[in-house]
Design an enzyme around this catalytic site. Sequence first.
Site, PDB file in Angstrom:
ATOM      1  N   SER A  98       8.497 -12.396   0.922  1.00 18.87           N
ATOM      2  CA  SER A  98       8.496 -10.975   0.598  1.00 18.87           C
ATOM      3  C   SER A  98       9.897 -10.389   0.812  1.00 18.87           C
ATOM      4  O   SER A  98      10.854 -10.830   0.192  1.00 18.87           O
ATOM      5  CB  SER A  98       7.429 -10.275   1.447  1.00 18.87           C
ATOM      6  OG  SER A  98       7.257  -8.945   1.072  1.00 18.87           O
ATOM      7  N   HIS A 132       6.996 -11.707  -4.212  1.00 18.80           N
ATOM      8  CA  HIS A 132       5.883 -10.979  -4.830  1.00 18.80           C
ATOM      9  C   HIS A 132       6.289  -9.524  -4.982  1.00 18.80           C
ATOM     10  O   HIS A 132       7.356  -9.115  -4.536  1.00 18.80           O
ATOM     11  CB  HIS A 132       4.588 -11.125  -4.017  1.00 18.80           C
ATOM     12  CG  HIS A 132       4.636 -10.518  -2.647  1.00 18.80           C
ATOM     13  ND1 HIS A 132       3.569 -10.551  -1.786  1.00 18.80           N
ATOM     14  CD2 HIS A 132       5.613  -9.848  -1.978  1.00 18.80           C
ATOM     15  CE1 HIS A 132       3.883  -9.944  -0.652  1.00 18.80           C
ATOM     16  NE2 HIS A 132       5.117  -9.509  -0.753  1.00 18.80           N
TER      17      HIS A 132
END
EC number: 3.4.21.92
Length: 202
Positions: A101, A126
């Site tokens: 992330s 993501h």
Amino acid sequence: MPIGVPKVPFRSPGEEDAVWVDVYNRLYRERLLFLGQEVDSEISNQLIGLMVYLSIEDETKDLYLFINSPGGWVIPGVAIYDTMQFVPPDVHTICMGLAASMGSFILVGGEITKRLAFPHARVMIHQPASSFYEAQTGEFVLEAEELLKLRETLTRVYVQRTGNPLWVVSEDMERDVFMSATEAQAHGIVDLVAVENTGDLV
């Protein structure tokens, strides 16, 4: 039983006797920085302060940021990324363990050609989640428009720094995409993968 932060001896220039300092303070003096937790405002401010201070101290010596982070809050992560682009020294990023992330966003923000992953490291990208500030209870939830702007910002950075087409990055950010070190290298998130048991890089 927790051992706390280990202490190591350090002798300042001109001093006869060494003093005991925690290992991270000793490593900071060698321009080695660590992100080994979730990204939040506190660690973000600490890393930003260290990067600025070390840049003032010597703007010609590179900085090294070791990353083992599951990600965290978007705005503090973007602040670290922006500071890395702003300070005069090149910032090497080194992924050990996991850069997921916002951890992968900071990893890709290292100086191009100076981004490294250890052989068994994992990288995950993501799209940003809907939590905005430091509340995880849903008190502060991004409006859809703001979330879209953040996603566009992150996507644009990944496109610029990986060399991948917009459609590839956009597709990858639709879901959690986990990569090995070599896959992250092929994806352009890192430039080098360390070779085990040698000082060489591939």
